[in-house]
Design a protein around this motif. Sequence first.
Motif, PDB file in Angstrom:
ATOM      1  N   GLU A  83       1.763 -30.158   4.314  1.00 40.14           N
ATOM      2  CA  GLU A  83       2.787 -31.187   4.493  1.00 40.14           C
ATOM      3  C   GLU A  83       2.276 -32.519   3.934  1.00 40.14           C
ATOM      4  O   GLU A  83       1.119 -32.895   4.146  1.00 40.14           O
ATOM      5  CB  GLU A  83       3.089 -31.322   5.989  1.00 40.14           C
ATOM      6  CG  GLU A  83       4.251 -32.224   6.301  1.00 40.14           C
ATOM      7  CD  GLU A  83       4.524 -32.305   7.799  1.00 40.14           C
ATOM      8  OE1 GLU A  83       5.625 -32.716   8.149  1.00 40.14           O
ATOM      9  OE2 GLU A  83       3.635 -31.967   8.603  1.00 40.14           O
ATOM     10  N   GLN A  84       3.126 -33.211   3.206  1.00 41.59           N
ATOM     11  CA  GLN A  84       2.756 -34.513   2.645  1.00 41.59           C
ATOM     12  C   GLN A  84       2.501 -35.512   3.773  1.00 41.59           C
ATOM     13  O   GLN A  84       3.123 -35.454   4.828  1.00 41.59           O
ATOM     14  CB  GLN A  84       3.885 -35.049   1.759  1.00 41.59           C
ATOM     15  CG  GLN A  84       4.067 -34.301   0.465  1.00 41.59           C
ATOM     16  CD  GLN A  84       2.958 -34.610  -0.525  1.00 41.59           C
ATOM     17  OE1 GLN A  84       2.269 -35.617  -0.413  1.00 41.59           O
ATOM     18  NE2 GLN A  84       2.786 -33.731  -1.489  1.00 41.59           N
ATOM     19  N   SER A  86       3.304 -38.630   3.927  1.00 39.27           N
ATOM     20  CA  SER A  86       4.509 -39.414   4.220  1.00 39.27           C
ATOM     21  C   SER A  86       5.472 -38.629   5.107  1.00 39.27           C
ATOM     22  O   SER A  86       6.099 -39.189   6.009  1.00 39.27           O
ATOM     23  CB  SER A  86       5.198 -39.852   2.931  1.00 39.27           C
ATOM     24  OG  SER A  86       5.554 -38.730   2.166  1.00 39.27           O
ATOM     25  N   ALA A  87       5.585 -37.320   4.888  1.00 41.33           N
ATOM     26  CA  ALA A  87       6.469 -36.492   5.710  1.00 41.33           C
ATOM     27  C   ALA A  87       5.943 -36.411   7.141  1.00 41.33           C
ATOM     28  O   ALA A  87       6.716 -36.478   8.106  1.00 41.33           O
ATOM     29  CB  ALA A  87       6.599 -35.094   5.114  1.00 41.33           C
ATOM     30  N   ARG A  88       4.636 -36.285   7.285  1.00 43.85           N
ATOM     31  CA  ARG A  88       4.055 -36.236   8.626  1.00 43.85           C
ATOM     32  C   ARG A  88       4.273 -37.556   9.356  1.00 43.85           C
ATOM     33  O   ARG A  88       4.621 -37.590  10.535  1.00 43.85           O
ATOM     34  CB  ARG A  88       2.558 -35.933   8.549  1.00 43.85           C
ATOM     35  CG  ARG A  88       2.274 -34.477   8.244  1.00 43.85           C
ATOM     36  CD  ARG A  88       0.797 -34.178   8.289  1.00 43.85           C
ATOM     37  NE  ARG A  88       0.217 -34.557   6.992  1.00 43.85           N
ATOM     38  CZ  ARG A  88      -1.064 -34.577   6.710  1.00 43.85           C
ATOM     39  NH1 ARG A  88      -1.944 -34.259   7.625  1.00 43.85           N
ATOM     40  NH2 ARG A  88      -1.502 -34.914   5.524  1.00 43.85           N
ATOM     41  N   LEU A  89       4.082 -38.684   8.628  1.00 47.09           N
ATOM     42  CA  LEU A  89       4.297 -39.991   9.236  1.00 47.09           C
ATOM     43  C   LEU A  89       5.755 -40.179   9.638  1.00 47.09           C
ATOM     44  O   LEU A  89       6.042 -40.700  10.715  1.00 47.09           O
ATOM     45  CB  LEU A  89       3.862 -41.107   8.282  1.00 47.09           C
ATOM     46  CG  LEU A  89       2.370 -41.281   8.112  1.00 47.09           C
ATOM     47  CD1 LEU A  89       2.079 -42.317   7.043  1.00 47.09           C
ATOM     48  CD2 LEU A  89       1.723 -41.680   9.418  1.00 47.09           C
ATOM     49  N   ASP A  90       6.671 -39.768   8.761  1.00 48.96           N
ATOM     50  CA  ASP A  90       8.097 -39.871   9.085  1.00 48.96           C
ATOM     51  C   ASP A  90       8.410 -39.092  10.355  1.00 48.96           C
ATOM     52  O   ASP A  90       9.156 -39.560  11.218  1.00 48.96           O
ATOM     53  CB  ASP A  90       8.957 -39.357   7.930  1.00 48.96           C
ATOM     54  CG  ASP A  90       8.939 -40.287   6.731  1.00 48.96           C
ATOM     55  OD1 ASP A  90       8.553 -41.464   6.891  1.00 48.96           O
ATOM     56  OD2 ASP A  90       9.305 -39.828   5.627  1.00 48.96           O
ATOM     57  N   ARG A  91       7.839 -37.904  10.490  1.00 43.16           N
ATOM     58  CA  ARG A  91       8.068 -37.064  11.664  1.00 43.16           C
ATOM     59  C   ARG A  91       7.512 -37.734  12.925  1.00 43.16           C
ATOM     60  O   ARG A  91       8.161 -37.779  13.962  1.00 43.16           O
ATOM     61  CB  ARG A  91       7.424 -35.686  11.446  1.00 43.16           C
ATOM     62  CG  ARG A  91       7.727 -34.683  12.541  1.00 43.16           C
ATOM     63  CD  ARG A  91       7.246 -33.273  12.186  1.00 43.16           C
ATOM     64  NE  ARG A  91       5.984 -33.176  11.469  1.00 43.16           N
ATOM     65  CZ  ARG A  91       4.779 -33.225  12.044  1.00 43.16           C
ATOM     66  NH1 ARG A  91       4.670 -33.371  13.336  1.00 43.16           N
ATOM     67  NH2 ARG A  91       3.690 -33.106  11.305  1.00 43.16           N
ATOM     68  N   ILE A  93       6.891 -41.006  13.404  1.00 46.20           N
ATOM     69  CA  ILE A  93       7.648 -42.226  13.699  1.00 46.20           C
ATOM     70  C   ILE A  93       9.001 -41.881  14.299  1.00 46.20           C
ATOM     71  O   ILE A  93       9.452 -42.519  15.253  1.00 46.20           O
ATOM     72  CB  ILE A  93       7.781 -43.102  12.434  1.00 46.20           C
ATOM     73  CG1 ILE A  93       6.405 -43.673  12.073  1.00 46.20           C
ATOM     74  CG2 ILE A  93       8.795 -44.213  12.645  1.00 46.20           C
ATOM     75  CD1 ILE A  93       6.348 -44.356  10.734  1.00 46.20           C
ATOM     76  N   ALA A  94       9.658 -40.850  13.780  1.00 48.80           N
ATOM     77  CA  ALA A  94      10.948 -40.425  14.336  1.00 48.80           C
ATOM     78  C   ALA A  94      10.777 -39.998  15.788  1.00 48.80           C
ATOM     79  O   ALA A  94      11.616 -40.331  16.647  1.00 48.80           O
ATOM     80  CB  ALA A  94      11.539 -39.291  13.504  1.00 48.80           C
ATOM     81  N   GLU A  97      10.325 -43.158  17.872  1.00 45.04           N
ATOM     82  CA  GLU A  97      11.593 -43.872  18.030  1.00 45.04           C
ATOM     83  C   GLU A  97      12.511 -43.143  19.005  1.00 45.04           C
ATOM     84  O   GLU A  97      13.170 -43.761  19.828  1.00 45.04           O
ATOM     85  CB  GLU A  97      12.273 -44.053  16.677  1.00 45.04           C
ATOM     86  CG  GLU A  97      11.569 -45.060  15.793  1.00 45.04           C
ATOM     87  CD  GLU A  97      12.136 -45.126  14.384  1.00 45.04           C
ATOM     88  OE1 GLU A  97      12.909 -44.212  13.993  1.00 45.04           O
ATOM     89  OE2 GLU A  97      11.804 -46.099  13.679  1.00 45.04           O
TER      90      GLU A  97
END
Length: 104
Positions: A83-84, A86-91, A93-94, A97
Amino acid sequence: QSLKNLQASSSLFYDVFQKYDSSNLLLNQATREVLSQELDIARLSETLAQVSGYGLTFKTLARPSPMAVPLLVERLREKLSTEQLSARLDRIIAGMEKAVTPEK
């Protein structure tokens, strides 16, 4: 590229003066300027003196706080994964939130 060359040259000069002429006036002036202008050493000292009087409170968190994000990024960067980053960070952070957003 010229900025990198300038930084490398400056670093080399600094290292040579530090090693062979540590009492050089230009070296001392450069050190004072960095401490006063770049680090704002007076303000930093004042803040550290103020903070030293505070008590510490330790709390166990259910999930990482926003202040932990830089540490998480470094830790995630070192792990092997398909997994990239950025994709892990997006997951992550989501998830953070979602945990703090009240559901309607």
